[in-house]
Design an enzyme around this catalytic site. Sequence first.
Site, PDB file in Angstrom:
ATOM      1  N   HIS B  47       0.822  -1.201   0.000  1.00 42.12           N
ATOM      2  CA  HIS B  47       0.000   0.000   0.000  1.00 42.12           C
ATOM      3  C   HIS B  47       0.869   1.270   0.000  1.00 42.12           C
ATOM      4  O   HIS B  47       0.594   2.235  -0.712  1.00 42.12           O
ATOM      5  CB  HIS B  47      -0.929  -0.048   1.215  1.00 42.12           C
ATOM      6  CG  HIS B  47      -1.637   1.229   1.480  1.00 42.12           C
ATOM      7  ND1 HIS B  47      -1.289   2.072   2.508  1.00 42.12           N
ATOM      8  CD2 HIS B  47      -2.661   1.843   0.822  1.00 42.12           C
ATOM      9  CE1 HIS B  47      -2.070   3.132   2.484  1.00 42.12           C
ATOM     10  NE2 HIS B  47      -2.906   3.021   1.477  1.00 42.12           N
ATOM     11  N   GLU B  50       2.200   1.829  -3.365  1.00 40.51           N
ATOM     12  CA  GLU B  50       1.160   2.413  -4.234  1.00 40.51           C
ATOM     13  C   GLU B  50       1.179   3.942  -4.091  1.00 40.51           C
ATOM     14  O   GLU B  50       1.088   4.673  -5.077  1.00 40.51           O
ATOM     15  CB  GLU B  50      -0.210   1.839  -3.837  1.00 40.51           C
ATOM     16  CG  GLU B  50      -1.387   2.521  -4.495  1.00 40.51           C
ATOM     17  CD  GLU B  50      -2.541   2.722  -3.509  1.00 40.51           C
ATOM     18  OE1 GLU B  50      -2.939   1.759  -2.833  1.00 40.51           O
ATOM     19  OE2 GLU B  50      -3.025   3.859  -3.398  1.00 40.51           O
ATOM     20  N   HIS B  51       1.313   4.435  -2.875  1.00 38.44           N
ATOM     21  CA  HIS B  51       1.407   5.891  -2.672  1.00 38.44           C
ATOM     22  C   HIS B  51       2.682   6.447  -3.318  1.00 38.44           C
ATOM     23  O   HIS B  51       2.668   7.498  -3.948  1.00 38.44           O
ATOM     24  CB  HIS B  51       1.435   6.221  -1.176  1.00 38.44           C
ATOM     25  CG  HIS B  51       0.091   6.253  -0.529  1.00 38.44           C
ATOM     26  ND1 HIS B  51      -0.365   7.344   0.169  1.00 38.44           N
ATOM     27  CD2 HIS B  51      -0.896   5.336  -0.478  1.00 38.44           C
ATOM     28  CE1 HIS B  51      -1.577   7.085   0.649  1.00 38.44           C
ATOM     29  NE2 HIS B  51      -1.921   5.872   0.271  1.00 38.44           N
ATOM     30  N   GLU B 126      -3.438   8.048   7.528  1.00 30.73           N
ATOM     31  CA  GLU B 126      -4.491   7.173   6.979  1.00 30.73           C
ATOM     32  C   GLU B 126      -4.832   6.077   8.006  1.00 30.73           C
ATOM     33  O   GLU B 126      -6.011   5.746   8.209  1.00 30.73           O
ATOM     34  CB  GLU B 126      -4.022   6.561   5.647  1.00 30.73           C
ATOM     35  CG  GLU B 126      -5.138   5.852   4.898  1.00 30.73           C
ATOM     36  CD  GLU B 126      -4.723   5.321   3.535  1.00 30.73           C
ATOM     37  OE1 GLU B 126      -3.578   5.568   3.115  1.00 30.73           O
ATOM     38  OE2 GLU B 126      -5.557   4.643   2.896  1.00 30.73           O
TER      39      GLU B 126
END
Lengths: 414, 412
Positions: B47, B50-51, B126
């Site tokens: 994840h 992905e950022h 997040e």
Amino acid sequence: MSQIVHTHRFENGLVLLAEPMDWLESAAFTFLLPAGCSRDPAEKLGLGNFVCEMAQRGAGGRSSREFVDALENLGVDRASGVSNTHASYAGAMPAANLDDALAIYADLLRRAELPAGQFNEALQVCLQEVRAAEDDPAQKVMQQLRLQHVGEPWGRSSQGTELTLVEIEMDDIRRQYDLTYRPGDTILSVAGNIDWPRVQVIVEHLLGDWEPLDAEPVTEAVTRDRYLHLPHDSSQTHVAVAYDSVPYGHREYYQARGAVGVLSDGMSSRLFTEIRERRGLCYTVYATMHSTRDRGAVLCYAGTSTDRAQQTLDVMLAELQRLAQGIEPDELDRLKARVKSSLIMQQESSRGRSASIAADWYYLERVQTLEELSRIIDELTCDTINEHLAQNAPREFTVVTLGKQELEVPLGVS
Amino acid sequence: MEFRETTLADGLEIVAECNDRAYATGLAFFVNTGARDESDELSGVSHFLEHMAFKGTPRRSADDVNRELDEIGSHSNAFTSEERTVYYATVLPEYQDRAVDLLSDIMRPSLREEDFSTEKQVIIEEIYKYDDSPPFGAHEKCMETHFGSHPLGRNILGTIESVSGLTPKGMQTYFEHRYSPSNMTLVAAGRVDFDRLVEEVNRWCGQWQDFATERNVGPAESHTGFELITKDKAVQQYVVQIARGPHSTDPARYAARLLATVLADDSGSRFYWDLVETGRAEYAAMGTHEFQGAGIFMTYLCCEPQLAADNLQRIHVLLAKAQSKGVTAAELLQAQNKICAQIVLASERSSHRLFSVGGAWTQQREYRTVKEGVDAYRAVTLNDLHAILEEYPLTDNTTVAVGPLEQFANHA
């Protein structure tokens, strides 16, 4: 983008809008009724939402279960809700089923069963909704911001509170339904693979003899607290800021919308760049336009950890104030590209077009075609936006925070 | 409507559903990598990566990436799941080339140290955001308990500790083991110029180095159990329940989804009439999720704390009754009507069709037209649903409850 939007006003005041999109297999409708929560009595907040819940529990001789089963077998993807101004009922479905779906909704609007035997169940549904919202800090802080900045009744939340919901009785439900589920000021829009003459005949048959009733005006009251902190034991502090702008339909609306776009639309927008990308202060940050018929506001949000909340608020306020110094041509070019692509892509969605034309009619009493919108966007310049910003600089902020610690709101800003 | 596919020399597959009547062009890289491919030390790296893809490449700074995605008016984003990472952009057809250039470029990110530190803060925010949001970690905890040591039980975001410990070097090594062209697919839907697409993808991605990738697809041994996590500040009680279901290439997945719709869709289902319409719960529904080698039925309940034990008992009774008595033909037909209409509605948007085409190709290695998708659901019989109930007993499940309750009636 060749587009036709048909309009027809029936004698009872109901407005019918239709946008044929013959390249689609679907059709969609939106009913906007003047039954928003702004018409809830102050001691019975949540009444409109309660009526919306009860109205879907059977209509036209169908039980609650028969009502839902009939719509699901027609493949109607349903949505309903209550805003400050409207109760809305919308559906999207295979186009061949539109007539049958409209007939069922005509029953809901005119012949809802409002079964007294289900009053307690429906009350519980409304109470559960209020309690669940308590667990969503981002939603809670924005609800409070709207109330602080916009005031009563246009800033209130449609859910009401546990205290006001329990004041509501079955007679209130019947009375409010009878008063507000009326054709005057009601908008029905349909879009998709439809035949306009046929839609007109069907709607005339279903709703042409629906009896109108004059609505009472609502009372307004602005009660502004410039800064309010809601203590909450959360990991993040939720920061919400509002300032005045112009409403949808105002001659400078698109200038104001353009400025908010530079702040918040896309990954190169100012708030995203300065708060998230450069400083890593938050995951979610945005600004959005809020509009009633005669007032507009800009609402901003960021969620961040407690020890960085002050910096997040400071950077956000600094960016809002910097906006008054104007925007750059490349920012406007990017915004235009994004807006134009959204407009064109709307043609892939009957649901999207149906919602858009209904909203247009409410604010403007006409529908802006995609060509017209496209021209307005083309004509936007940095000069017109900057002129607007010079006259309407973001200022007199209302700030609401929710989290472990209160923040310092700089003097002269709020 | 035409389906086209090809594979570049380096192993990158390109698949497209070309629709001349569409107004938009949807493009996406589906990368077969996600939380299940991580180790304990690297928890959350898929994840985070992905950022980082949006934070710049040898040809572009982070600002350039964001600016250019906006210049072409794209609606773009990315997401990471247990087993894939997807980067997508929907644009007007005239921007197909520029979107291909951008998406291809960010598939080879620089992972610069300074960007890494800033973005780590965003990821931590997040994680905090989800800490504050319902169901307050119940989903992750339930997956972890249900799958035990199987990699599908891994947390997608990772934890504050695991993310804090990640380094650019560790991420680079992970990237070098997962982002092989033969482990990725470029998917397109809507108005697509396929020949041009292949030419441009080959221009930007044709020279990527191919290498073998591995994934543990061993069988998942599912667990059952009940866990209560007390969060006294929560107002409502949240319950997540997981039972075993068909995996992503099992033809029974259509029947499983129809069964979940009959029993527990968020409207018109048995759960709806017993729990939601009566006001006993704010929300009560079940959905299916399919992965490589394993699948699940996942139930989500939100209600007043004092009703939670009774509601959970009601859910048990509803599931047990379905297992002993089955469902009716009328219920099946209604679920088919509902799902098939949803498929048709979703198919009208290129941005949605992109995920259907990409999902089917990367999970099942097949292309299905909208009609074939609809037909697959129409072909399901009552016997198929009853076979699911037999094969996958829904009452054997893992349950995690989070909320103010300190104890749960009927559970230790």
